[in-house]
Scaffold this motif. Structure first.
Motif, mmCIF file in Angstrom:
data_model
loop_
_atom_site.group_PDB
_atom_site.id
_atom_site.type_symbol
_atom_site.label_atom_id
_atom_site.label_comp_id
_atom_site.label_asym_id
_atom_site.label_seq_id
_atom_site.Cartn_x
_atom_site.Cartn_y
_atom_site.Cartn_z
ATOM 1 N N ALA A 92 -4.498 4.430 -3.491
ATOM 2 C CA ALA A 92 -3.900 5.558 -2.798
ATOM 3 C C ALA A 92 -3.015 5.032 -1.674
ATOM 4 C CB ALA A 92 -4.993 6.466 -2.236
ATOM 5 N N ARG A 93 -1.858 5.656 -1.541
ATOM 6 C CA ARG A 93 -0.917 5.223 -0.512
ATOM 7 C C ARG A 93 -1.495 5.530 0.858
ATOM 8 N NH1 ARG A 93 2.020 1.702 -3.090
ATOM 9 N NH2 ARG A 93 2.988 2.555 -4.913
ATOM 10 N N GLY A 94 -1.240 4.664 1.771
ATOM 11 C CA GLY A 94 -1.736 4.863 3.122
ATOM 12 C C GLY A 94 -1.644 3.556 3.873
ATOM 13 N N ARG A 95 -2.519 3.386 4.792
ATOM 14 C CA ARG A 95 -2.526 2.183 5.606
ATOM 15 C C ARG A 95 -2.927 0.982 4.765
ATOM 16 N NH1 ARG A 95 -6.788 0.434 9.451
ATOM 17 N NH2 ARG A 95 -5.790 -1.233 10.592
ATOM 18 N N ILE A 96 -2.212 -0.133 4.920
ATOM 19 C CA ILE A 96 -2.540 -1.362 4.200
ATOM 20 C C ILE A 96 -3.687 -2.034 4.937
ATOM 21 C CG2 ILE A 96 -1.698 -3.608 3.453
ATOM 22 C CD1 ILE A 96 1.091 -2.388 3.329
ATOM 23 N N ARG A 97 -4.773 -2.218 4.249
ATOM 24 C CA ARG A 97 -5.958 -2.773 4.877
ATOM 25 C C ARG A 97 -5.993 -4.289 4.685
ATOM 26 N NH1 ARG A 97 -8.469 1.455 6.733
ATOM 27 N NH2 ARG A 97 -8.636 3.347 5.522
ATOM 28 N N PRO A 98 -6.414 -5.020 5.697
ATOM 29 C CA PRO A 98 -6.526 -6.477 5.560
ATOM 30 C C PRO A 98 -7.689 -6.838 4.644
ATOM 31 C CG PRO A 98 -7.384 -5.799 7.683
ATOM 32 C CD PRO A 98 -6.791 -4.566 7.033
ATOM 33 N N LYS A 99 -7.574 -8.008 4.031
ATOM 34 C CA LYS A 99 -8.667 -8.484 3.190
ATOM 35 C C LYS A 99 -9.782 -9.015 4.083
ATOM 36 C CE LYS A 99 -5.677 -9.526 -0.630
ATOM 37 N NZ LYS A 99 -5.163 -10.529 -1.531
ATOM 38 N N ILE A 100 -11.004 -8.656 3.777
ATOM 39 C CA ILE A 100 -12.137 -9.016 4.620
ATOM 40 C C ILE A 100 -13.035 -9.976 3.853
ATOM 41 C CG2 ILE A 100 -14.168 -8.139 5.830
ATOM 42 C CD1 ILE A 100 -12.660 -5.487 6.136
ATOM 43 N N SER A 101 -13.427 -11.046 4.513
ATOM 44 C CA SER A 101 -14.375 -11.983 3.917
ATOM 45 C C SER A 101 -15.775 -11.391 4.014
ATOM 46 C CB SER A 101 -14.341 -13.320 4.644
ATOM 47 O OG SER A 101 -13.058 -13.886 4.559
ATOM 48 N N THR A 102 -16.641 -11.808 3.117
ATOM 49 C CA THR A 102 -17.995 -11.278 3.134
ATOM 50 C C THR A 102 -18.845 -11.929 4.218
ATOM 51 O OG1 THR A 102 -18.627 -12.872 1.453
ATOM 52 C CG2 THR A 102 -17.980 -10.662 0.712
#
Length: 107
Positions: A6-16
């Motif tokens: 879904a279009r919207g804010r681009i979220r950063p990739k998060i490490s576990t």
């Protein structure tokens, strides 16, 4: 067809697993941010190129539509007296049949 999120804010990739605070971890975060920035700049560049291609194609289509509308207007002007449609002629078969009649239409 490929569906994106879904279009919207681009979220950063998060490490576990969170990393320990160190100089190496900071450099790793800097590297990840720079890579993401380059990827987004490349994506933006490709979107700009695609937008330009679409705009160019729309311009060509508008030109073709304008040319066709002009030719239609010219045809209307030259055909001020339209030709009447030919009337169909009906011919029956020489041998009368009770089942059906044959009809020939000449155009």
């Amino acid at each position: 067809m490929h569906r994106s999120q879904a279009r919207g804010r681009i979220r950063p990739k998060i490490s576990t697993m969170p990393r320990q605070r160190s100089e190496a971890a900071a450099f790793l975060n800097i590297y990840k941010l720079v890579v993401e920035k380059k990827r987004l700049e490349q994506e933006l560049k490709s979107l700009d190129e695609r937008r330009k291609q679409i705009c160019d194609r729309i311009a060509v289509l508008n030109q073709h539509v304008g040319n066709l509308e002009t030719s239609v207007d010219q045809m209307r002007a030259t055909d001020a007296n339209p030709k009447p449609l030919p009337t169909p002629t009906v011919q029956s078969n020489s041998e009368p049949s009770d089942d059906f009649n044959t009809v020939f239409l000449d155009y």
